[in-house]
Each structure stands twice: as C-alpha cells, then as structure tokens.
Design an enzyme around this catalytic site. Structure first.
Site, PDB file in Angstrom:
ATOM      1  N   LYS A   1     -10.657  -1.803   6.702  1.00  0.00           N
ATOM      2  CA  LYS A   1      -9.440  -1.637   7.524  1.00  0.00           C
ATOM      3  C   LYS A   1      -9.681  -1.520   8.948  1.00  0.00           C
ATOM      4  CE  LYS A   1      -5.051   0.927   7.115  1.00  0.00           C
ATOM      5  NZ  LYS A   1      -4.007   1.068   6.139  1.00  0.00           N
TER       6      LYS A   1
ATOM      7  N   ARG B   1       0.880  10.228   1.118  1.00  0.00           N
ATOM      8  CA  ARG B   1       1.545  11.378   1.896  1.00  0.00           C
ATOM      9  C   ARG B   1       2.827  12.187   1.386  1.00  0.00           C
ATOM     10  NH1 ARG B   1       0.898   7.512   7.385  1.00  0.00           N
ATOM     11  NH2 ARG B   1      -1.010   6.559   6.660  1.00  0.00           N
TER      12      ARG B   1
ATOM     13  N   GLU C   1       0.858  -1.323   0.018  1.00  0.00           N
ATOM     14  CA  GLU C   1       0.154  -0.002   0.018  1.00  0.00           C
ATOM     15  C   GLU C   1       0.981   1.317   0.061  1.00  0.00           C
ATOM     16  OE1 GLU C   1      -2.753   0.071   3.301  1.00  0.00           O
ATOM     17  OE2 GLU C   1      -2.525   2.070   3.455  1.00  0.00           O
TER      18      GLU C   1
HETATM   19  O1  LIG Z   1      -1.757   3.149   7.801  1.00  0.00           O
HETATM   20  C1  LIG Z   1      -1.272   3.576   8.553  1.00  0.00           C
HETATM   21  C2  LIG Z   1      -0.030   3.598   9.222  1.00  0.00           C
HETATM   22  O2  LIG Z   1       0.642   4.704   8.997  1.00  0.00           O
HETATM   23  C3  LIG Z   1       0.829   2.586   9.633  1.00  0.00           C
HETATM   24  O3  LIG Z   1       0.807   2.354  10.746  1.00  0.00           O
HETATM   25  P1  LIG Z   1       2.152   2.012  11.494  1.00  0.00           P
HETATM   26  O4  LIG Z   1       3.213   3.268  11.023  1.00  0.00           O
HETATM   27  O5  LIG Z   1       1.958   2.179  13.175  1.00  0.00           O
HETATM   28  O6  LIG Z   1       2.456   0.750  11.064  1.00  0.00           O
HETATM   29  C1  LIG Z   2      -4.073   4.896   7.785  1.00  0.00           C
HETATM   30  C2  LIG Z   2      -4.761   4.383   6.455  1.00  0.00           C
HETATM   31  O1  LIG Z   2      -5.649   3.543   6.363  1.00  0.00           O
HETATM   32  C3  LIG Z   2      -4.050   5.172   5.172  1.00  0.00           C
HETATM   33  O2  LIG Z   2      -3.477   5.805   5.274  1.00  0.00           O
HETATM   34  O3  LIG Z   2      -4.885   4.611   4.114  1.00  0.00           O
END
Ligand SMILES: O=C[C@H](O)COP(=O)(O)O
Ligand SMILES: CC(=O)C(=O)O
Length: 216
Positions: free
Chosen positions: A137, A53, A49
């Site tokens: 999710k 960002r 994924e």
């Molecule tokens: O999807 C979202 C997050 O940024 C991933 O979380 P994490 O950094 O705690 O693994």
């Molecule tokens: C956190 C999350 O689900 C995303 O960034 O898509």
C-alpha cells in the site's frame, strides 16, 4: 520471533485485481455493513477494506463475510499482531496496514490470510521487498508525494506494485491507475458519511459504478 519474516501474499494479487478501486470503509453502525456491501456489489465493486477504526468493525467484517458471499472482505488499520489474529478469525480475506512493524509482520507470517503492508518512502519499500512483499500500500498517497513519487520509485524499483490510498478521489484516480506500478487505488470517497448515516444505498451504488468503470 524473528524481526523480519517472509512475505505472506499468496493470492493477494488476484484479490487486488478484482476492482480498480478498493473502498476504504469506516462503519459506525453494524447494521449498515450488509446493505452497504450489497450496494457496492450492485455498483460493480467486489472487494472492500473495513478499517478497524470503530467499535463495530470486527462485527461488520464478520457480518459481511458471512452474509455477502460475492464480496471479498479485507480488514484495514491493522496495527498489532492481536488485531491481525482477530480480523482473520472474523473472516477477513486479506489484511491491510498503513505501515508495517516487526510484530505485525510476524503475525502475517503465522497466518494464512495475506498481508498488504504500507510504505511511503523508498527505504520502506525496499525493506518490505527484501522480505518478498511485492504488493504494497502506498500511504498516505497524496501527502507522501502522489503520482510524481510513485513514478520516481518505479524507476529504480519497478518490481513493486502499489495500491495508493489517501487523498484519492474520482478526479485523480484515473491518473494513478495509469501508472505501471499501480494495481488499484483505495479510497473513502465511495462511502460519504452522510450517505451512510442516511442509509442512502442508491447513492453509494452510483458512486461504486463510477469507480468500477475506471480503466487501468
Ligand atoms: O486508508 C486510508 C484512508 O483513510 C483513506 O483515505 P481517504 O479518506 O483520503 O480516501
Ligand atoms: C490507512 C491504512 O492503510 C489503513 O487504515 O489500513
């Protein structure tokens, strides 16, 4: 546009079944995208994924999708309908959001690219289920109650299966994967920022191999 739409999840279960862990990637340098995908594949991880960002996220999705055919590339942090359309054009095979909104759900319904929406409470889970979203999710997993919360949700709503993400690492991933309502987990731990900066693809392949070996 309708406020709520029918689920667009065709083929998503097969994509979520590829790997016990979906690496959640934040790519700052577009030239990292292809070697990173190769390193993850070498470790045995065939799905990622790429989060929207960073400035180069769309380019990174396009580069991976075009150059690494063995990797299933999804897009994360998709917060708007415009972003949904853009990641689909870039070649994303699935779309992830930390939550859901009526406009993003409409964009999903109008797209051939399946959607994994986020939920963190029973009401959010039920609202998505009412429209057919059986894969969701669970985000942010640890702050939202983690394993006890997922167990509690499974009792009244066993038909929804989750990809928990947020606060998961090698130390707790196996406990999440042991839950009946978890299909896979997501996390950023396979791609430490310092390894990306250094182009340490070997380290990332090793972290990927550890994650790929997790049982579910
Ligand atoms: O999807 C979202 C997050 O940024 C991933 O979380 P994490 O950094 O705690 O693994
Ligand atoms: C956190 C999350 O689900 C995303 O960034 O898509």
């Amino acid at each position: 546009m309708s406020t709520w739409v029918q689920a667009n999840q065709g083929g998503l279960a097969e994509l979520l079944a590829i790997s016990p862990v979906i690496p959640v990637l934040t790519i700052e340098v577009v030239s990292h995208a292809v070697p990173l995908a190769h390193a993850l594949l070498e470790g045995g991880i065939g799905v990622v994924e790429v989060t929207l960002r960073t400035e180069v996220a769309l380019q990174a999705i396009a580069a991976m999708a075009a150059s690494v055919p063995g990797m299933v590339v999804g897009a994360g942090t998709v917060l708007t309908a415009v972003q949904y359309r853009r990641v689909a054009e870039a070649g994303a095979r699935f779309v992830v959001s930390p939550g859901s909104s009526p406009s993003v759900l409409d964009a999903a319904a109008a797209s051939s690219v399946p959607f994994l929406p986020g939920a963190a409470t029973p009401s959010e889970v039920l609202a998505l289920l009412e429209h057919g979203y059986r894969w969701q999710k669970f985000f942010p997993a640890e702050p939202a109650g983690g394993i006890p919360m997922l167990r509690a949700i499974a009792a009244p709503i066993p038909e929804v299966r989750f990809c928990p993400t947020g606060g998961i690492g090698l130390a707790n991933a196996a406990d999440y994967l042991a839950l009946a309502n978890v299909i896979c987990v997501g996390g950023s731990w396979l791609t430490p920022a310092e390894s990306l900066r250094a182009g340490d693809w070997r380290r990332i392949a090793v972290l990927a191999a550890e994650a790929a070996a997790l049982k579910r």
